[in-house]
Write a protein that holds these residues in place. Sequence first.
Motif, PDB file in Angstrom:
ATOM      1  N   LEU A   1     -15.802  -4.874  -4.173  1.00 22.83           N
ATOM      2  CA  LEU A   1     -15.383  -5.273  -5.511  1.00 22.83           C
ATOM      3  C   LEU A   1     -16.568  -5.359  -6.456  1.00 22.83           C
TER       4      LEU A   1
ATOM      5  N   LEU B   1      -6.478 -10.742  -4.370  1.00 17.87           N
ATOM      6  CA  LEU B   1      -7.250  -9.515  -4.521  1.00 17.87           C
ATOM      7  C   LEU B   1      -6.355  -8.305  -4.762  1.00 17.87           C
ATOM      8  N   LEU B   2      -5.318  -8.139  -3.949  1.00 24.15           N
ATOM      9  CA  LEU B   2      -4.488  -6.938  -4.038  1.00 24.15           C
ATOM     10  C   LEU B   2      -3.660  -6.895  -5.316  1.00 24.15           C
TER      11      LEU B   2
ATOM     12  N   ASP C   1     -14.687  -6.803   1.466  1.00 25.32           N
ATOM     13  CA  ASP C   1     -13.840  -6.799   0.265  1.00 25.32           C
ATOM     14  C   ASP C   1     -14.628  -7.217  -0.963  1.00 25.32           C
TER      15      ASP C   1
ATOM     16  N   THR D   1     -11.297  -1.756 -10.522  1.00 24.58           N
ATOM     17  CA  THR D   1     -11.606  -2.220  -9.161  1.00 24.58           C
ATOM     18  C   THR D   1     -11.458  -1.111  -8.128  1.00 24.58           C
TER      19      THR D   1
ATOM     20  N   TYR E   1      -8.893  -1.425   0.009  1.00 27.77           N
ATOM     21  CA  TYR E   1      -8.689  -2.878  -0.047  1.00 27.77           C
ATOM     22  C   TYR E   1      -7.474  -3.295   0.783  1.00 27.77           C
ATOM     23  N   HIS E   2      -6.414  -2.489   0.710  1.00 29.87           N
ATOM     24  CA  HIS E   2      -5.190  -2.834   1.437  1.00 29.87           C
ATOM     25  C   HIS E   2      -5.404  -2.783   2.942  1.00 29.87           C
TER      26      HIS E   2
ATOM     27  N   SER F   1       0.806  -1.227   0.000  1.00 32.32           N
ATOM     28  CA  SER F   1       0.000   0.000   0.000  1.00 32.32           C
ATOM     29  C   SER F   1       0.836   1.272   0.000  1.00 32.32           C
TER      30      SER F   1
ATOM     31  N   THR G   1      -7.779  -5.762   3.989  1.00 28.41           N
ATOM     32  CA  THR G   1      -7.115  -7.054   3.893  1.00 28.41           C
ATOM     33  C   THR G   1      -6.015  -7.201   4.939  1.00 28.41           C
TER      34      THR G   1
ATOM     35  N   HIS H   1      -6.031  -6.071  -8.026  1.00 30.76           N
ATOM     36  CA  HIS H   1      -6.423  -4.668  -7.876  1.00 30.76           C
ATOM     37  C   HIS H   1      -5.414  -3.727  -8.534  1.00 30.76           C
TER      38      HIS H   1
END
Length: 288
Positions: free
Chosen positions: A130, A253-254, A126, A263, A59-60, A49, A63, A257
């Motif tokens: 999304l 996910l990250l 999350d 996203t 998101y970061h 991040s 998560t 992203h």
Amino acid sequence: MQNLFDVDPIPTVKPTPIEYEHSSDTGNTALWIVFVIMLVASGFFALLSWNIPVNKRLYHYVTTVITITASLSYFAMASGHGVSNHCFEERDTHGKIPDTYHQVCREVYYARYIDWAITTPFLLLDLCLLAGIDGAHTIMAITADLVMILTGLFAAYGSAETAQKWGWYAIACIAYIFVVWHVALHGSNTVKAKGNTVTKLFGSLALFTFILWTAYPIVWGFADGGRKVSVDGEILAYAVLDVLAKPIFGLWLLLSHRRVPETNVDIGGWWAYGLSNEGRIRIGDEEN
């Protein structure tokens, strides 16, 4: 010749000592290993991040909170502070002799349920972010999820000789169906507005998540529920599921992203700049 007054001795049953179902060095080692995995994942997600604008780090943050919470939970379980004994009576049958009972004490890792009560709502958040799911369905999904986790905890401490345990378990399974409806089914409709790339990503992550989440109650049924699996087996099964559902999910996910701009969830204002900066003209927000 046998005396008419002689009788056979009355059969007796030797009491069964208390049966303990505890983890061994194998289970405890697995808990420490997963603690390290969660801790390393937390550091890596935080590192990812650093070169992203604050208003695009949602998101970061979410998560990273998931894996930090999981690392604390596993530290508690590995150090013996997140576990208690659940003792109950179990029936022993002896044919013609009246049934007897003996006490069974099995370890219940309550720290795991505290972990799930915090991390699974964030996992759902999350997915909802999304897919672009509205707040109403997001809140209902998280509420159903919390019902599922809490009733699972009640079931773990329920009496094995009554329907109480399996009643709580049934309620947890019903709550899980509502989670699937609010996130997977509703999200598959809302995500289409974000394009094919995001739709495929959400579909893959959602399917991955709900396959894993379906495995959790199955493990519970064989472990805490039916006691067909040892405590070590329970620890190992949950360890694999937790690593897949948290660090692997988060990494997937990250990294996705970063590659898929669609996203992005751009949240400015208070989140990125604080209340004191509200209403000011900000130049070059994208370069911050």
